[in-house]
Design a protein around this motif. Sequence first.
Motif: not given
Length: 310
Positions: A305-306, A308-310
């Motif tokens: 879920r994270a 793209d942010h990572l």
Amino acid sequence: TPPSAETQAAAPTVVELPPQFDTLNDALPSTKATVSQIRTLAQRTSLKELDDPSIRPELYCRLICGGKTKEQTQTGSLADSFLSWVQEHKDDLDNDDTAWIEEAANFCMKTILTETNNPNAVSQQDLIQLLRYNNTRSAPSSGNKRSMDTLVPCVASTLLASGIPLAATSVCLGQIQADYMPLTALQEEERWEAALSLHQHLYLLACYHLPLLVVHLDRYLPGWHGPRVYEGDEQTQGNVTERARNLDKQGQIPSSWLLSFLSGQVLGKNLPIDQVLRLWDAQFAQRVDSAQSLRFFLTLAVLERAADHL
């Protein structure tokens, strides 16, 4: 000729089947409800219903303690042993070997238990007594002074926040450590070695399910999959060369995610207690063997879920 007594067919054995229940509210008060029935009904019950303070304590006792009701758990011999120990040691508070317990209890009260919506307020004294009793059962046999336990205080706090009475909580804590979180019974040094192994297994799963994310994190944050070190924030110290030589100290995933099912860690950054309880609802609704693997795939889901942010 009529058959003799030896050759006559034996009378059929009548097996009484457990009664059937339509809802979790119907099953929990009944001592005839099996653990399998309660687990199945819990899986069908919405998270909002499980948030009911009258349901969760009974549900946890039934699923953790082998089908015993909350009343049976808090009046059993194990709970009696805890209450007897409390009476015998109620004045024995000045002990350097357990000085860390008060520090851990203070942390839990300030950072974990402040956000619970449970109407049954958690007493810091209850938490300290519970931790001291658990410490006597798991203290090093060599007689060496035990260092701070960073996981068990958060597990105990979560159980108390669920609304389970203190005596029953002492029983549930021991059962959880035996069935669901066996590595929390180890000393800190042994636990660290076990955590490194579990996090390596997580890394292999991530390589299979999230290969692009793994390649990215390995390049820019080597050692990311290891257990996070909180004391002194060691993973941020030193130059690039020193960090590369100590990759096992550069981990970014809290060890509580795999060792104690996200219950939190003393000195760490933890989830709100209400969210932890909902995750525990999902864990205890699974069989023990399924619950052991659930934490790995939940961690993978967080990473995905994270991504793209990572």
